[in-house]
Design an enzyme around this catalytic site. Structure first.
Site, PDB file in Angstrom:
ATOM      1  N   ASP A 158       3.100  -3.769   8.116  1.00  0.00           N
ATOM      2  CA  ASP A 158       1.853  -3.030   7.954  1.00  0.00           C
ATOM      3  C   ASP A 158       0.720  -4.049   8.139  1.00  0.00           C
ATOM      4  O   ASP A 158       0.487  -4.890   7.268  1.00  0.00           O
ATOM      5  CB  ASP A 158       1.835  -2.411   6.554  1.00  0.00           C
ATOM      6  CG  ASP A 158       0.486  -1.820   6.205  1.00  0.00           C
ATOM      7  OD1 ASP A 158      -0.436  -1.886   7.032  1.00  0.00           O
ATOM      8  OD2 ASP A 158       0.360  -1.301   5.077  1.00  0.00           O
TER       9      ASP A 158
ATOM     10  N   LYS B  76     -10.562   0.262  10.602  1.00  0.00           N
ATOM     11  CA  LYS B  76     -10.770  -0.966   9.820  1.00  0.00           C
ATOM     12  C   LYS B  76     -11.143  -2.124  10.739  1.00  0.00           C
ATOM     13  O   LYS B  76     -11.237  -3.261  10.309  1.00  0.00           O
ATOM     14  CB  LYS B  76      -9.500  -1.316   9.033  1.00  0.00           C
ATOM     15  CG  LYS B  76      -9.149  -0.294   7.950  1.00  0.00           C
ATOM     16  CD  LYS B  76      -7.967  -0.777   7.151  1.00  0.00           C
ATOM     17  CE  LYS B  76      -7.308   0.297   6.319  1.00  0.00           C
ATOM     18  NZ  LYS B  76      -8.084   0.755   5.177  1.00  0.00           N
TER      19      LYS B  76
ATOM     20  N   GLN C 158      -4.547  -4.474   7.171  1.00  0.00           N
ATOM     21  CA  GLN C 158      -5.573  -5.406   6.671  1.00  0.00           C
ATOM     22  C   GLN C 158      -5.544  -6.743   7.402  1.00  0.00           C
ATOM     23  O   GLN C 158      -6.332  -7.638   7.074  1.00  0.00           O
ATOM     24  CB  GLN C 158      -5.371  -5.674   5.172  1.00  0.00           C
ATOM     25  CG  GLN C 158      -5.567  -4.465   4.296  1.00  0.00           C
ATOM     26  CD  GLN C 158      -7.000  -3.939   4.312  1.00  0.00           C
ATOM     27  OE1 GLN C 158      -7.937  -4.603   4.764  1.00  0.00           O
ATOM     28  NE2 GLN C 158      -7.180  -2.739   3.818  1.00  0.00           N
TER      29      GLN C 158
ATOM     30  N   CYS D 111      -4.658   2.505  -3.738  1.00  0.00           N
ATOM     31  CA  CYS D 111      -3.368   2.970  -3.194  1.00  0.00           C
ATOM     32  C   CYS D 111      -2.264   1.952  -3.401  1.00  0.00           C
ATOM     33  O   CYS D 111      -1.376   1.784  -2.535  1.00  0.00           O
ATOM     34  CB  CYS D 111      -3.470   3.332  -1.711  1.00  0.00           C
ATOM     35  SG  CYS D 111      -4.633   4.642  -1.391  1.00  0.00           S
TER      36      CYS D 111
ATOM     37  N   HIS E  36       0.873  -1.180   0.000  1.00  0.00           N
ATOM     38  CA  HIS E  36       0.000   0.000   0.000  1.00  0.00           C
ATOM     39  C   HIS E  36       0.911   1.231   0.000  1.00  0.00           C
ATOM     40  O   HIS E  36       2.002   1.192   0.566  1.00  0.00           O
ATOM     41  CB  HIS E  36      -0.853  -0.037   1.274  1.00  0.00           C
ATOM     42  CG  HIS E  36      -1.920   1.005   1.358  1.00  0.00           C
ATOM     43  ND1 HIS E  36      -1.646   2.312   1.689  1.00  0.00           N
ATOM     44  CD2 HIS E  36      -3.266   0.941   1.176  1.00  0.00           C
ATOM     45  CE1 HIS E  36      -2.782   3.008   1.702  1.00  0.00           C
ATOM     46  NE2 HIS E  36      -3.779   2.193   1.397  1.00  0.00           N
TER      47      HIS E  36
HETATM   48  C1  LIG Z   1      -2.525  -2.411   3.651  1.00  0.00           C
HETATM   49  C2  LIG Z   1      -2.854  -1.021   4.104  1.00  0.00           C
HETATM   50  N1  LIG Z   1      -1.903  -0.307   4.699  1.00  0.00           N
HETATM   51  C3  LIG Z   1      -2.128   0.935   5.151  1.00  0.00           C
HETATM   52  C4  LIG Z   1      -3.358   1.517   5.000  1.00  0.00           C
HETATM   53  C5  LIG Z   1      -3.560   2.900   5.510  1.00  0.00           C
HETATM   54  O1  LIG Z   1      -4.479   2.887   6.530  1.00  0.00           O
HETATM   55  P1  LIG Z   1      -5.053   4.275   7.078  1.00  0.00           P
HETATM   56  O2  LIG Z   1      -5.722   4.925   5.903  1.00  0.00           O
HETATM   57  O3  LIG Z   1      -6.006   3.860   8.115  1.00  0.00           O
HETATM   58  O4  LIG Z   1      -3.919   5.042   7.564  1.00  0.00           O
HETATM   59  C6  LIG Z   1      -4.380   0.826   4.366  1.00  0.00           C
HETATM   60  C7  LIG Z   1      -5.690   1.455   4.141  1.00  0.00           C
HETATM   61  O5  LIG Z   1      -6.414   1.098   3.256  1.00  0.00           O
HETATM   62  C8  LIG Z   1      -4.126  -0.480   3.916  1.00  0.00           C
HETATM   63  O6  LIG Z   1      -5.064  -1.198   3.319  1.00  0.00           O
END
Ligand SMILES: Cc1ncc(COP(=O)(O)O)c(C=O)c1O
Length: 414
Positions: free
Chosen positions: A207, A233, A210, A372, A129
């Site tokens: 990260d 989430k 998800q 993203c 992401h």
């Molecule tokens: C894999 C992953 N990492 C990071 C993020 C970023 O999360 P946030 O928008 O809550 O900061 C997302 C959000 O969709 C994501 O799916």
């Protein structure tokens, strides 16, 4: 012989906790298939936040009066829950951030800027992401470190045979990877990558945006050094996230944001930093949101992460089976056994935004776009996909409605 069984999850019953499922939107009940983007919020979380605002609200860590003590206890109690949720060795290693994005930026800036330089290598993956890609790319450029990626194969799985080559490119200092890909649902081999990272003398940054809402996370078993995720989430409010970091690394790092709360003493000549976790929490935090985050953790923990994971896996198998019947739909990513409850797909000849628009008319909410993950889209040779994603409240009927909606898309535009 004792038999242990995971209690089943009754999604239909859980839906009663979410007011939105009782409503009609455009005259139809919503089939909400966009939980990877953000989840709906159960009454229990909203009630906790309302109660906190009504009866326990004040700024935290500052007042000596009862109300502020109550607010501080609520906030710190939430921290203990979030820390325990990922099996952090100490709650002092758990930093509240605004989001997973901010947590990852914190590591990239506070650790990366002082620990990276020419000859060092930052390794990310082709399915990252942007939140775990762009900060590292930026900090690598600022410090003169190389920025390299682990490529994926055609099924969206990491090609680990590339690791030896990456190790020859310089001193690998950071490996940053998502546990679950938000675009393809791929479950990545974090333990293996963490072991490799440590063999290289690198830190492992995970990260878990998800992953944490859908499966049990144990930072100690993963063997990582940092792990980031968001409350929104995970049935919790937006505006708050978490970073877990290994204590000795956090202790050595300079602060990320500066201002009130994160200092020990301030003088014209010199400022010193507060102890963990406050060193990384400048200013007034998202207080009621953190309390709501804790309530969300109570909510999903009471349902059980194993039950949630199994429920989503059943939905995933069902969805992939149903989509496979549509020969004009292409599904991306690995087979069900190596993926979480996320399905990205395209309808032949129709732009994903048009797909999502027609599905919306049918009351089906999916995400359309690059999610993203533009480098991943480039690798797949596409600009965007439609994405359906599931959570504890998703029911198979919503997937039937998705498939019926796709037939409408085909009739209208295919
Ligand atoms: C894999 C992953 N990492 C990071 C993020 C970023 O999360 P946030 O928008 O809550 O900061 C997302 C959000 O969709 C994501 O799916």
């Amino acid at each position: 012989m004792a038999v242990t069984t995971t209690p089943a999850l009754d999604a239909q019953r859980l839906r009663a906790d979410f007011a939105v499922f009782d409503e009609l939107i455009n005259g139809k009940p919503v089939a909400y298939l966009d939980s990877a983007s953000s989840t709906q919020k159960p009454r229990q979380v909203l009630d906790t936040m309302r109660d906190f605002y009504e009866h326990s609200y004040a700024n935290v860590h500052r007042g000596v009066y009862r109300l502020s003590e109550r607010a501080t206890e609520g906030f710190e109690h939430a921290r203990r829950k979030v820390a325990a949720y990922v099996n952090a060795p100490s709650e002092r290693e758990l930093i509240f951030t605004r989001s997973a994005t901010e947590a990852l930026n914190l590591v990239a800036y506070a650790w990366g800027l002082v620990n990276l330089g020419p000859g060092d290598v930052v390794v990310i993956t082709e399915l990252e992401h942007h939140a775990n890609f762009v900060p590292w790319q930026f900090v690598a450029q600022r410090t003169g470190a190389s920025f390299r990626h682990i490529p994926i194969d055609d099924r969206g799985e990491l090609q680990l045979d590339s690791l030896d080559g990456l190790a020859r490119e310089g001193r690998v200092k950071v490996v940053a990877n998502n546990l679950v890909s938000n675009s393809l649902g791929t479950i990545n081999p974090i333990e293996r990558l963490a072991a490799w990272a440590h063999e290289q003398g690198a830190i492992m940054v995970v990260d878990a945006a998800q992953a944490a809402p859908h499966r049990a996370i144990d930072v100690q078993a993963l063997g990582c050094d940092f792990l980031a995720f968001s409350s929104h989430k995970l049935c919790g409010p937006s505006g708050v996230g978490a970073l877990w970091g290994r204590r000795e690394l956090l202790e050595e790092m300079p602060p990320f944001n500066l201002g009130g709360e994160m200092i020990r003493s301030v003088a014209l000549e010199r400022t010193t930093w507060n102890e963990l976790p406050h060193k990384f929490e400048a200013g007034t935090p998202a207080i009621a949101e953190a309390v709501g985050f804790g309530a969300a953790i109570d909510y999903v923990t009471a349902i059980g992460l194993e039950a949630i994971e199994r429920h989503e896996h059943e939905l995933l198998e069902f969805a992939m089976g149903r989509l496979a019947e549509l020969e004009w739909v292409e599904v991306y990513g690995p087979p069900p056994e190596r993926r979480a409850g996320i399905v990205s797909f395209n309808v032949e000849g129709v732009h994903p935004h048009d797909v999502a628009q027609i599905l919306d008319w049918e009351g089906v909410a999916v995400r359309a776009g690059h999610h993203c993950t533009q480098p991943l889209m480039t690798r797949l040779g596409i600009s965007a996909t439609s994405r359906a994603s599931f959570y504890l409240y998703t029911v198979p009927e919503e997937i039937d409605r998705l498939v019926a909606g796709l037939h409408k898309v085909k009739e209208a535009l295919g």
